[in-house]
Enzyme design. Structure first.
Site, PDB file in Angstrom:
ATOM      1  N   ASN A   7       0.860  -1.181   0.000  1.00  0.00           N
ATOM      2  CA  ASN A   7       0.000   0.000   0.000  1.00  0.00           C
ATOM      3  C   ASN A   7       0.903   1.239   0.000  1.00  0.00           C
ATOM      4  O   ASN A   7       1.485   1.589   1.019  1.00  0.00           O
ATOM      5  CB  ASN A   7      -0.887  -0.034   1.249  1.00  0.00           C
ATOM      6  CG  ASN A   7      -1.877   1.112   1.299  1.00  0.00           C
ATOM      7  OD1 ASN A   7      -1.843   2.008   0.452  1.00  0.00           O
ATOM      8  ND2 ASN A   7      -2.743   1.100   2.291  1.00  0.00           N
ATOM      9  N   ARG A  91      -2.655  -2.029  -3.412  1.00  0.00           N
ATOM     10  CA  ARG A  91      -3.830  -1.177  -3.245  1.00  0.00           C
ATOM     11  C   ARG A  91      -3.682  -0.010  -4.207  1.00  0.00           C
ATOM     12  O   ARG A  91      -2.683   0.717  -4.168  1.00  0.00           O
ATOM     13  CB  ARG A  91      -3.883  -0.664  -1.815  1.00  0.00           C
ATOM     14  CG  ARG A  91      -5.076   0.197  -1.595  1.00  0.00           C
ATOM     15  CD  ARG A  91      -5.164   0.668  -0.188  1.00  0.00           C
ATOM     16  NE  ARG A  91      -6.461   1.288  -0.001  1.00  0.00           N
ATOM     17  CZ  ARG A  91      -6.836   1.863   1.103  1.00  0.00           C
ATOM     18  NH1 ARG A  91      -6.039   1.901   2.133  1.00  0.00           N
ATOM     19  NH2 ARG A  91      -8.022   2.401   1.200  1.00  0.00           N
ATOM     20  N   HIS A 180     -12.785   3.416  -0.123  1.00  0.00           N
ATOM     21  CA  HIS A 180     -12.788   2.346   0.899  1.00  0.00           C
ATOM     22  C   HIS A 180     -13.441   1.083   0.327  1.00  0.00           C
ATOM     23  O   HIS A 180     -13.962   0.265   1.070  1.00  0.00           O
ATOM     24  CB  HIS A 180     -13.609   2.727   2.155  1.00  0.00           C
ATOM     25  CG  HIS A 180     -13.030   3.819   2.981  1.00  0.00           C
ATOM     26  ND1 HIS A 180     -13.824   4.758   3.587  1.00  0.00           N
ATOM     27  CD2 HIS A 180     -11.767   4.111   3.330  1.00  0.00           C
ATOM     28  CE1 HIS A 180     -13.061   5.595   4.270  1.00  0.00           C
ATOM     29  NE2 HIS A 180     -11.803   5.226   4.127  1.00  0.00           N
ATOM     30  N   LEU A 209     -16.059   3.508   9.800  1.00  0.00           N
ATOM     31  CA  LEU A 209     -15.859   4.747  10.553  1.00  0.00           C
ATOM     32  C   LEU A 209     -14.437   4.799  11.090  1.00  0.00           C
ATOM     33  O   LEU A 209     -14.114   4.182  12.104  1.00  0.00           O
ATOM     34  CB  LEU A 209     -16.872   4.830  11.710  1.00  0.00           C
ATOM     35  CG  LEU A 209     -18.342   4.569  11.345  1.00  0.00           C
ATOM     36  CD1 LEU A 209     -19.228   4.666  12.586  1.00  0.00           C
ATOM     37  CD2 LEU A 209     -18.827   5.527  10.264  1.00  0.00           C
ATOM     38  N   GLY A 210     -13.582   5.495  10.375  1.00  0.00           N
ATOM     39  CA  GLY A 210     -12.204   5.701  10.836  1.00  0.00           C
ATOM     40  C   GLY A 210     -11.918   7.181  10.719  1.00  0.00           C
ATOM     41  O   GLY A 210     -12.851   7.991  10.757  1.00  0.00           O
ATOM     42  N   GLY A 212     -10.897   8.520   7.998  1.00  0.00           N
ATOM     43  CA  GLY A 212     -11.731   8.670   6.816  1.00  0.00           C
ATOM     44  C   GLY A 212     -12.953   7.802   7.084  1.00  0.00           C
ATOM     45  O   GLY A 212     -12.810   6.735   7.662  1.00  0.00           O
ATOM     46  N   ARG A 241     -12.196  15.865   7.302  1.00  0.00           N
ATOM     47  CA  ARG A 241     -12.970  16.231   6.105  1.00  0.00           C
ATOM     48  C   ARG A 241     -14.408  16.596   6.480  1.00  0.00           C
ATOM     49  O   ARG A 241     -15.002  15.951   7.346  1.00  0.00           O
ATOM     50  CB  ARG A 241     -13.016  15.066   5.108  1.00  0.00           C
ATOM     51  CG  ARG A 241     -11.668  14.707   4.542  1.00  0.00           C
ATOM     52  CD  ARG A 241     -11.809  13.670   3.425  1.00  0.00           C
ATOM     53  NE  ARG A 241     -10.538  13.008   3.220  1.00  0.00           N
ATOM     54  CZ  ARG A 241     -10.363  11.690   3.268  1.00  0.00           C
ATOM     55  NH1 ARG A 241     -11.381  10.883   3.471  1.00  0.00           N
ATOM     56  NH2 ARG A 241      -9.169  11.175   3.088  1.00  0.00           N
ATOM     57  N   GLY A 332     -11.420   2.003  12.718  1.00  0.00           N
ATOM     58  CA  GLY A 332     -10.984   2.465  14.048  1.00  0.00           C
ATOM     59  C   GLY A 332     -12.097   2.864  15.004  1.00  0.00           C
ATOM     60  O   GLY A 332     -12.209   2.341  16.103  1.00  0.00           O
ATOM     61  N   VAL A 333     -12.946   3.779  14.567  1.00  0.00           N
ATOM     62  CA  VAL A 333     -14.031   4.247  15.436  1.00  0.00           C
ATOM     63  C   VAL A 333     -15.131   3.184  15.498  1.00  0.00           C
ATOM     64  O   VAL A 333     -15.617   2.833  16.582  1.00  0.00           O
ATOM     65  CB  VAL A 333     -14.613   5.589  14.903  1.00  0.00           C
ATOM     66  CG1 VAL A 333     -15.712   6.097  15.823  1.00  0.00           C
ATOM     67  CG2 VAL A 333     -13.515   6.630  14.755  1.00  0.00           C
ATOM     68  N   GLU A 335     -15.000   0.027  15.194  1.00  0.00           N
ATOM     69  CA  GLU A 335     -14.649  -1.192  15.937  1.00  0.00           C
ATOM     70  C   GLU A 335     -14.458  -0.944  17.424  1.00  0.00           C
ATOM     71  O   GLU A 335     -14.618  -1.851  18.238  1.00  0.00           O
ATOM     72  CB  GLU A 335     -13.358  -1.795  15.359  1.00  0.00           C
ATOM     73  CG  GLU A 335     -13.540  -2.379  13.965  1.00  0.00           C
ATOM     74  CD  GLU A 335     -12.215  -2.719  13.287  1.00  0.00           C
ATOM     75  OE1 GLU A 335     -11.250  -3.068  13.985  1.00  0.00           O
ATOM     76  OE2 GLU A 335     -12.161  -2.634  12.050  1.00  0.00           O
ATOM     77  N   GLU A 385      -8.070  -4.808   5.193  1.00  0.00           N
ATOM     78  CA  GLU A 385      -7.887  -4.496   3.776  1.00  0.00           C
ATOM     79  C   GLU A 385      -6.731  -5.284   3.174  1.00  0.00           C
ATOM     80  O   GLU A 385      -6.789  -5.683   2.015  1.00  0.00           O
ATOM     81  CB  GLU A 385      -7.682  -2.989   3.601  1.00  0.00           C
ATOM     82  CG  GLU A 385      -9.001  -2.254   3.778  1.00  0.00           C
ATOM     83  CD  GLU A 385      -8.864  -0.753   3.889  1.00  0.00           C
ATOM     84  OE1 GLU A 385      -8.306  -0.300   4.907  1.00  0.00           O
ATOM     85  OE2 GLU A 385      -9.314  -0.042   2.989  1.00  0.00           O
TER      86      GLU A 385
END
Ligand code: ADP
Length: 398
Positions: A7, A91, A180, A209-210, A212, A241, A332-333, A335, A385
């Site tokens: 990546n 990726r 994503h 939800l991370g 990004g 963002r 991240g968020v 999980e 990923e």
């Protein structure tokens, strides 16, 4: 069969070597500050000490060579020879409207990646450098491009076309692509298996939800809508963002502050989201939560607005699909943020969603977090990923 997953960012390169016999990660690492002073490779292998190499990396090619050296290193390495690597999965951000699936790299694929530099100016050039560096370092080893935009290609016209003059789509391919995609495809597929859902008809909403963040709606594993658009700026409120915004705001700020469109877009990409809304506290959701706990009003509003937007998208996608069988949280968020998941689910009672508090209070572990009598299954499925890229690569080269 061992597959290397790469990546590439403009100045970084993340990698994982995965043994596809049991899908285990043999080694993983990160090259940082490529092309900048102070380059560093950090390499980790199961059961071995962390290996850090601080050598100049003027370009991605040197970085790939250092990764190869680490992988075959007699002390820190995990393979004897790079010929043990059967294929490399990359990726790649953008394939425009050309590819709706992963593909083995050839000259045509590289041309398409290059033609999409405009659409993915930060990522596509780096992705191509990664591919070319592997071709140079491991001639004969197949490279596979796994596109972030591929999943969104199954959206119908009513979902992907913007209500702007059609000539802009014809001339410049301006449309909604979604990002994503590798994560949404992987997580929705896992949800169908894990939740025992109908593989042809299951209506699944994935909330990635991370930092990004994006939401996707899929039927039978095929994307029918997703919240990111021409670029990853559209949709949810994210770390930095803005997500959805009236485009007139751009003109207004330009006029009031004497800024260019590019400068305002930079603000919408890098200084907005929960960072901007909280008055600059942080783009990290944990910092925002801590600030809220200490009584900071703007942090509380930013978190509230973030969750509110997720709730609205879930409602919109349940309506768009005329129903929903599963809602899945990941990244991240998604999980880790137990109170956030609970708050979102509590606003979905009208869909028959009932959360199981005990199941919800476990972190980052694949599980169903809705109550047995919930009309919609709510799940937590950690995204992966790298594994998704490795699986796509294997499917093409075996
Ligand atoms: P990306 O890949 O987009 O950089 P990640 O999926 O790694 O993002 O998610 C990173 C975000 O997850 C960070 O903002 C971090 O604060 C958030 N996060 C991690 N753990 C928690 C937690 N326990 N509660 C809330 N947010 C969390």
């Amino acid at each position: 069969m061992k597959i290397l997953v790469i990546n590439c960012g403009s100045s970084s390169l993340k990698y994982q070597l995965i043994d596809m016999e049991n899908e285990s990660v043999l080694a993983k690492g990160l090259c940082e500050r490529i092309g900048i002073e102070g380059s560093k490779l950090t390499h980790e292998a199961e059961g071995k000490d962390k290996h850090v190499v601080e050598n100049p990396m003027p370009n991605h090619s040197t970085a790939i060579k250092m990764v190869m050296d680490a992988l075959v290193d007699p002390v820190y390495g995990v393979i004897k020879d790079t010929s043990e690597i059967s294929a490399v999965g990359h990726r790649v951000l953008h394939a425009g409207t050309v590819y709706s699936d992963s593909i083995i790299v050839n000259d045509d694929v590289k041309r398409v990646v290059r033609e999409c530099f405009d659409l993915g100016p930060l990522h596509n050039p780096a992705n191509l450098m990664g591919i070319e560096a592997c071709e140079e370092t491991m001639p004969g080893t197949p490279n596979v491009a796994v596109f972030d935009t591929a999943f969104g290609m199954s959206m119908p016209e009513k979902a992907y076309l913007y209500a702007i003059p059609h000539e802009y789509f014809e001339k410049y391919s301006i449309r909604r692509y979604g990002f994503h995609g590798t994560s949404h495809k992987f997580v929705s597929g896992e949800a169908i298996k894990f939740g025992n859902l109908d593989p042809e008809k299951a209506k699944v909403i994935v909330c990635h939800l991370g930092n990004g963040a994006s939401v996707s709606a899929s039927i039978g594993g095929k994307c029918v809508d997703t919240s990111m658009g021409l670029t990853p700026l559209e949709g949810l409120i994210m770390g930095t963002r803005s997500g959805d915004i009236d485009p007139a705001v751009v003109q207004f700020i330009c006029n009031k502050e004497g800024k260019t469109v590019n400068e305002v877009l930079d603000i919408l990409n890098k200084k907005s989201g929960v960072l901007g809304m909280s008055g600059g506290i942080s783009s990290d959701f944990r910092d925002i939560e801590n600030a809220k706990a200490e009584g900071n009003h703007l942090a509380a509003v930013a978190l509230d607005a973030f969750q509110y937007r997720v709730i609205k998208y879930i409602g919109a996608y349940a309506a768009a699909m005329n129903g929903v069988d599963a809602i899945v949280f990941t990244a991240g968020v998604g999980e880790n943020d137990k109170p956030g998941r609970k708050a979102i689910c509590e606003s979905l009672g009208y869909l028959g969603v009932k959360i199981d508090d005990e199941a919800n209070n476990v972190r980052s572990q694949k599980r169903i977090i809705s109550a047995p009598d919930s009309k919609v299954k709510v799940m937590l499925i950690p995204t992966n990923e790298e594994l998704a890229i490795a699986r796509e690569t294997l499917a093409l080269v075996k």
